[in-house]
Design an enzyme around this catalytic site. Structure first.
Site, mmCIF file in Angstrom:
data_model
loop_
_atom_site.group_PDB
_atom_site.id
_atom_site.type_symbol
_atom_site.label_atom_id
_atom_site.label_comp_id
_atom_site.label_asym_id
_atom_site.label_seq_id
_atom_site.Cartn_x
_atom_site.Cartn_y
_atom_site.Cartn_z
ATOM 1 N N ARG A 156 -9.242 -5.721 36.711
ATOM 2 C CA ARG A 156 -9.713 -4.775 37.727
ATOM 3 C C ARG A 156 -11.035 -4.148 37.335
ATOM 4 O O ARG A 156 -11.972 -4.848 37.015
ATOM 5 C CB ARG A 156 -8.637 -3.725 38.003
ATOM 6 C CG ARG A 156 -7.822 -4.076 39.186
ATOM 7 C CD ARG A 156 -7.092 -2.943 39.782
ATOM 8 N NE ARG A 156 -6.524 -2.062 38.789
ATOM 9 C CZ ARG A 156 -5.849 -0.977 39.082
ATOM 10 N NH1 ARG A 156 -5.663 -0.648 40.344
ATOM 11 N NH2 ARG A 156 -5.361 -0.205 38.146
ATOM 12 N N ASP A 174 -4.097 -4.401 32.372
ATOM 13 C CA ASP A 174 -5.526 -4.068 32.376
ATOM 14 C C ASP A 174 -5.907 -3.061 31.287
ATOM 15 O O ASP A 174 -7.096 -2.894 31.006
ATOM 16 C CB ASP A 174 -5.921 -3.475 33.742
ATOM 17 C CG ASP A 174 -5.582 -4.399 34.885
ATOM 18 O OD1 ASP A 174 -5.568 -5.621 34.676
ATOM 19 O OD2 ASP A 174 -5.313 -3.891 35.993
ATOM 20 N N ASP A 178 -1.629 2.851 37.688
ATOM 21 C CA ASP A 178 -2.109 4.102 38.281
ATOM 22 C C ASP A 178 -1.630 4.280 39.721
ATOM 23 O O ASP A 178 -1.326 5.395 40.146
ATOM 24 C CB ASP A 178 -3.637 4.192 38.199
ATOM 25 C CG ASP A 178 -4.292 3.211 39.141
ATOM 26 O OD1 ASP A 178 -4.043 1.998 38.998
ATOM 27 O OD2 ASP A 178 -5.024 3.646 40.047
ATOM 28 N N THR A 216 0.451 -1.776 32.458
ATOM 29 C CA THR A 216 -0.679 -2.500 33.011
ATOM 30 C C THR A 216 -1.205 -3.519 32.021
ATOM 31 O O THR A 216 -1.348 -3.211 30.839
ATOM 32 C CB THR A 216 -1.844 -1.568 33.405
ATOM 33 O OG1 THR A 216 -3.014 -2.356 33.623
ATOM 34 C CG2 THR A 216 -2.165 -0.541 32.344
ATOM 35 N N GLY A 237 1.491 -4.704 40.063
ATOM 36 C CA GLY A 237 1.571 -6.071 39.540
ATOM 37 C C GLY A 237 2.537 -6.124 38.370
ATOM 38 O O GLY A 237 2.631 -5.179 37.595
ATOM 39 N N ASP A 269 -5.999 0.082 31.490
ATOM 40 C CA ASP A 269 -6.955 1.039 32.058
ATOM 41 C C ASP A 269 -6.358 2.430 32.285
ATOM 42 O O ASP A 269 -6.954 3.242 32.994
ATOM 43 C CB ASP A 269 -7.538 0.491 33.380
ATOM 44 C CG ASP A 269 -6.477 0.211 34.422
ATOM 45 O OD1 ASP A 269 -5.272 0.380 34.127
ATOM 46 O OD2 ASP A 269 -6.844 -0.189 35.547
ATOM 47 N N ARG A 323 2.109 -3.450 47.369
ATOM 48 C CA ARG A 323 1.729 -3.276 48.766
ATOM 49 C C ARG A 323 2.625 -2.272 49.477
ATOM 50 O O ARG A 323 2.621 -2.203 50.693
ATOM 51 C CB ARG A 323 1.811 -4.616 49.493
ATOM 52 C CG ARG A 323 1.030 -5.724 48.808
ATOM 53 C CD ARG A 323 -0.087 -6.177 49.641
ATOM 54 N NE ARG A 323 -1.233 -6.548 48.847
ATOM 55 C CZ ARG A 323 -2.314 -7.114 49.335
ATOM 56 N NH1 ARG A 323 -2.399 -7.370 50.616
ATOM 57 N NH2 ARG A 323 -3.334 -7.398 48.574
#
Ligand code: F6P
Length: 369
Positions: free
Chosen positions: A192, A148, A124, A146, A14, A150, A82
């Site tokens: 996430r 996120d 990741d 990210t 993303g 994370d 993807r």
């Protein structure tokens, strides 16, 4: 080892505010050393499907091309979450979909383009692919990205600050409409399997409850908390921030799409579920708002822009210093080079004794635990 003349750079997963700053710095740092640098389009699609691009999937990056991009959101290279070459979707004649490994095509085309090293910018998933390509002989430096937050091994990544800033602005706005209608507003944010965005935006936005994946929630407890806090005459509305990966005690995450041949699962929808249950449990009007991809859009904050520049410059320095198969990590005042296998081994999750969690509890914010 340092016989470098041409390098590639790609952005995967993303998008996150700050990606263009990484590209800007990497290009300037590479050009300053006399190296050529090329951007691989759309993750690794530029190598996998070169015929679909007018430029053959590689964008020549020069100073003029990147001069004015550091402050822009998105990525000029395009990205994809993807396109894992080790697990490509392959539709079959009978309508089913299987996975095939096309990593050899990536390695072959990389070599055909006479690229000596790859700077791979991603989360990741992308860094895991980078590690596998490194195992196949490509020289790779990873840059963590990210919203996120994370990724372990690095104190921070770019994108997170921009996401938290925007989420906080949205929560600030919701206070007005929530108060006017005396409603419970439930705000779902991305993240996430980690609750970092929810935790920090929830604290900054003075939420009444924050629900995160690391601390499964009991909505009866959240409802009791809301009823107590809204019982007096002064504050008769509530704000609940829910991480998309939050789940009830003994329950599972809410999915928009299950994992399927080459595609990872997509989270989302828990905010609406929480809002509906809180309506029943509190008797109050509730509304759910999903911030979703708005958190990834827009310009990077100055922090994320400077982090992007720091990471981009450090990635080129890593190559100059002879590193290979490592992720650049910002652990002030140090820049560390962490083996990709270590960096991607597990997610960085919110711990129950995190200073953010303790701050929230002190401020009477419920986690529904
Ligand atoms: O990892 C970044 C992220 O924005 C997550 O917070 C979210 O779950 C996911 O990407 C959404 O991905 P997509 O762009 O496929 O909807």
């Amino acid at each position: 080892m340092n016989n470098i003349k041409r390098i590639g750079i790609n952005t995967g997963g993303g998008d996150a505010p700050g990606l263009n700053a990484v590209i800007h710095a990497a290009v300037y740092a590479a050009r300053n050393r006399g190296w050529e640098i090329f951007g691989i389009r759309d993750g690794l699609d530029g190598l996998l499907e070169p015929e679909t691009y007018p430029d053959g999937g590689l964008m020549k990056l020069t100073r003029p091309v990147v001069r004015n991009i550091a402050h822009l959101g998105g990525t000029i290279l395009g990205t994809s979450n993807r396109g894992n070459p080790f697990r490509m979707r392959a539709p079959q004649p009978d309508g089913s979909v299987t996975e095939i490994d096309r990593s050899d095509d990536v390695v072959r085309r990389f070599r055909e383009h006479r690229l000596d090293a790859l700077i791979s910018v991603g989360g990741d998933g992308t860094l895991g692919i980078a590690r596998e390509l490194n195992n196949k002989g490509l020289r790779v430096i990873g840059v963590p990205k990210t919203i996120d937050n994370d990724l372990q091994s690095t104190m921070t990544t770019f994108g997170f600050d921009s996401a938290v800033k925007f989420a906080t602005e949205c929560i600030d706005r919701l206070h007005f409409t929530a108060e006017s209608h005396r409603r419970v507003m439930v705000v779902e944010v991305m993240g996430r399997y980690a609750g970092w965005i929810a935790l920090h935006a929830g604290i900054a936005g003075r939420a009444d409850a924050i629900l995160i994946p690391e601390m499964p929630y009991d909505l009866a407890k959240v409802a009791t908390h809301i009823k107590r806090k809204t019982a007096g005459p002064t504050r008769q509305y509530s704000i609940v921030v829910v991480a998309e990966g939050a789940k009830p005690v003994g329950g599972a995450v809410t999915l928009k799409e299950v994992a399927n041949a080459g595609h990872v699962e997509r989270l989302g929808g828990v905010g609406e579920i929480v809002a509906n249950h809180l309506r029943e449990l509190t008797g109050k009007e509730t509304r759910a708002v999903v911030l979703g991809h708005l958190l990834r859009g827009g310009q990077p904050t100055s922090l994320d822009r400077s982090l992007g520049l720091i990471f981009g410059a450090a990635a080129v320095r890593a190559l100059v210093e002879g590193h290979d198969g490592v992720m650049v990590a910002v652990n002030p005042p140090r820049i560390d080079y962490v083996p990709l296998g270590v960096a991607t081994a597990k997610f960085k999750l919110v711990k129950t004794d995190d200073y953010g969690v303790m701050t929230a509890r002190t401020l009477d914010i419920s986690f529904g635990d």
